[in-house]
Design a protein around this motif. Structure first.
Motif, PDB file in Angstrom:
ATOM      1  N   ASP A  97      -0.048   4.846  -1.868  1.00 47.18           N
ATOM      2  CA  ASP A  97      -0.376   6.007  -1.039  1.00 47.18           C
ATOM      3  C   ASP A  97       0.524   7.182  -1.380  1.00 47.18           C
ATOM      4  O   ASP A  97       0.065   8.329  -1.495  1.00 47.18           O
ATOM      5  N   ASP A 155      -9.471  -1.179   5.934  1.00 46.38           N
ATOM      6  CA  ASP A 155      -8.640   0.028   5.845  1.00 46.38           C
ATOM      7  C   ASP A 155      -8.608   0.594   4.429  1.00 46.38           C
ATOM      8  O   ASP A 155      -7.676   1.336   4.080  1.00 46.38           O
ATOM      9  N   SER A 156      -9.609   0.245   3.627  1.00 44.99           N
ATOM     10  CA  SER A 156      -9.586   0.596   2.206  1.00 44.99           C
ATOM     11  C   SER A 156     -10.546   1.726   1.840  1.00 44.99           C
ATOM     12  O   SER A 156     -11.054   1.784   0.720  1.00 44.99           O
ATOM     13  N   ASP A 157     -10.776   2.620   2.788  1.00 43.52           N
ATOM     14  CA  ASP A 157     -11.734   3.701   2.536  1.00 43.52           C
ATOM     15  C   ASP A 157     -11.294   4.603   1.386  1.00 43.52           C
ATOM     16  O   ASP A 157     -12.133   5.214   0.715  1.00 43.52           O
ATOM     17  N   GLU A 158      -9.990   4.712   1.178  1.00 42.12           N
ATOM     18  CA  GLU A 158      -9.500   5.511   0.053  1.00 42.12           C
ATOM     19  C   GLU A 158      -9.467   4.690  -1.226  1.00 42.12           C
ATOM     20  O   GLU A 158      -9.878   5.169  -2.292  1.00 42.12           O
ATOM     21  N   TRP A 159      -8.965   3.452  -1.138  1.00 37.68           N
ATOM     22  CA  TRP A 159      -8.723   2.661  -2.333  1.00 37.68           C
ATOM     23  C   TRP A 159      -9.995   2.174  -3.008  1.00 37.68           C
ATOM     24  O   TRP A 159     -10.144   2.289  -4.237  1.00 37.68           O
ATOM     25  N   TRP A 201       0.808  -1.216   0.000  1.00 28.58           N
ATOM     26  CA  TRP A 201       0.000   0.000   0.000  1.00 28.58           C
ATOM     27  C   TRP A 201       0.846   1.274   0.000  1.00 28.58           C
ATOM     28  O   TRP A 201       0.470   2.276  -0.614  1.00 28.58           O
ATOM     29  N   GLY A 255      -0.395   8.661  -4.694  1.00 23.51           N
ATOM     30  CA  GLY A 255      -1.714   9.304  -4.657  1.00 23.51           C
ATOM     31  C   GLY A 255      -2.771   8.303  -5.101  1.00 23.51           C
ATOM     32  O   GLY A 255      -2.706   7.817  -6.237  1.00 23.51           O
ATOM     33  N   THR A 256      -3.704   7.976  -4.222  1.00 19.47           N
ATOM     34  CA  THR A 256      -4.656   6.908  -4.502  1.00 19.47           C
ATOM     35  C   THR A 256      -5.476   7.173  -5.755  1.00 19.47           C
ATOM     36  O   THR A 256      -5.579   6.321  -6.649  1.00 19.47           O
ATOM     37  N   GLU A 257      -6.071   8.337  -5.843  1.00 17.25           N
ATOM     38  CA  GLU A 257      -6.893   8.661  -7.003  1.00 17.25           C
ATOM     39  C   GLU A 257      -6.041   8.724  -8.269  1.00 17.25           C
ATOM     40  O   GLU A 257      -6.437   8.220  -9.333  1.00 17.25           O
ATOM     41  N   THR A 261     -10.305  -5.153  -7.478  1.00 19.42           N
ATOM     42  CA  THR A 261      -9.653  -5.008  -6.179  1.00 19.42           C
ATOM     43  C   THR A 261      -9.494  -6.403  -5.594  1.00 19.42           C
ATOM     44  O   THR A 261     -10.464  -7.070  -5.263  1.00 19.42           O
ATOM     45  N   ALA A 263     -11.911   4.807  -5.165  1.00 16.72           N
ATOM     46  CA  ALA A 263     -11.123   5.201  -6.337  1.00 16.72           C
ATOM     47  C   ALA A 263     -11.107   4.081  -7.366  1.00 16.72           C
ATOM     48  O   ALA A 263     -11.256   4.313  -8.572  1.00 16.72           O
TER      49      ALA A 263
END
Length: 264
Positions: free
Chosen positions: A104, A132-136, A100, A107-109, A147, A139
């Motif tokens: 990170d 823990d994948s609230d960002e990934w 990860w 930049g995730t997006e 995923t 996107a």
């Protein structure tokens, strides 16, 4: 063809899908691309492209040796995306295998956008939990990327269900605890893990960690939807006298493994 379509095609042919891994940038960016194309030509259905990282917690000594060389040569995320693009042009789904931290930092997006733009099918994130994948996850969904998360023999039934729910493309079932590397025998725990996972998901289940030859691939293919091979391909490259010889050796191994997944 996307990853889900590959598994559907393999199922229709009464076989498991073959998934092959190499880190980007070894023995060079171009040399790695040549080897991956040789693997595809010999029967690999889905490609995993490793994003070299300086702290590879799950990688055994074989993969670490190649990753260290790639890093010393300056391989970075742009080279990984170039490798993805080259594989995707063959019509074969290409997923990035990455810890990860590099995603990170990039930049995730931005990573999701650039991976999709390169034709990538998605990403496998071995040290990232769905919790823990609230960002990934948002996107990846926004860019229609697979995923893929990992389950292991130690995973509880609750954890398996949670992980499978977050997976798109396939679920990565680690055949044994520990780091990557070829083994004389594939752990018996893999069949039990797949059986447990089938009670909570219809997403394809692919087994990795330890597979190194066609006989082992046939064993895994008897109960799993996909067979993942990494260290054995990397070893072909490490032991070769030249990049061209490495690509030929990787292609020869892929042919053996491709025959194996058809012997289920």
């Amino acid at each position: 063809m996307n990853t889900s379509a590959v598994f559907e095609k393999a199922r229709a042919e009464n076989r498991a899908a073959l998934i092959g891994y190499l880190p980007a940038g070894y023995p060079s960016v171009a040399g790695g691309i040549d080897a991956l194309k040789a693997m595809v030509d010999a029967g690999v259905d889905v490609v995993e492209i490793g994003l070299p990282y300086s702290d590879p917690l799950m990688d055994g000594p074989v993969i670490q040796a190649a990753v260290d060389a790639a890093l010393r040569a300056g391989t970075d995320t742009t080279h990984v995306l170039r490798t993805v693009e080259a594989v995707a042009e063959t019509g074969t789904p290409a997923l990035v295998m990455s810890y990860w931290n590099p995603i990170d930092r990039y930049g995730t997006e931005r990573f999701a956008r650039d991976l999709a733009s390169a034709g990538g099918a998605g990403a496998i994130t071995p040290d990232l939990l769905p919790d823990d994948s609230d960002e990934w996850l948002p996107a990846a969904r926004a860019h229609d990327l697979d995923t893929v998360f990992l389950i292991a023999p130690s995973s509880t039934d609750e954890r398996i269900a949670l992980t499978a729910e977050a997976c798109r493309g396939f679920v990565y079932a680690a055949s044994t605890m520990g780091v990557t590397g070829t083994r004389d025998q594939v752990g018996d725990a893999a069949a039990g893990l797949v059986a447990r996972a089938r009670t909570v998901t219809q997403t394809p289940l692919a087994v990795g960690l330890g597979v190194s030859n066609g006989d082992q691939a046939a064993q895994i293919a008897s109960f799993a939807d996909g067979v993942i091979v990494g260290s054995a391909f990397v070893r072909c490259m490490l032991e070769a006298d030249s990049p061209a010889e490495g690509a030929r050796a990787a292609g020869k191994l892929a042919a053996d493994l491709a025959a194996g997944v058809r012997r289920r």
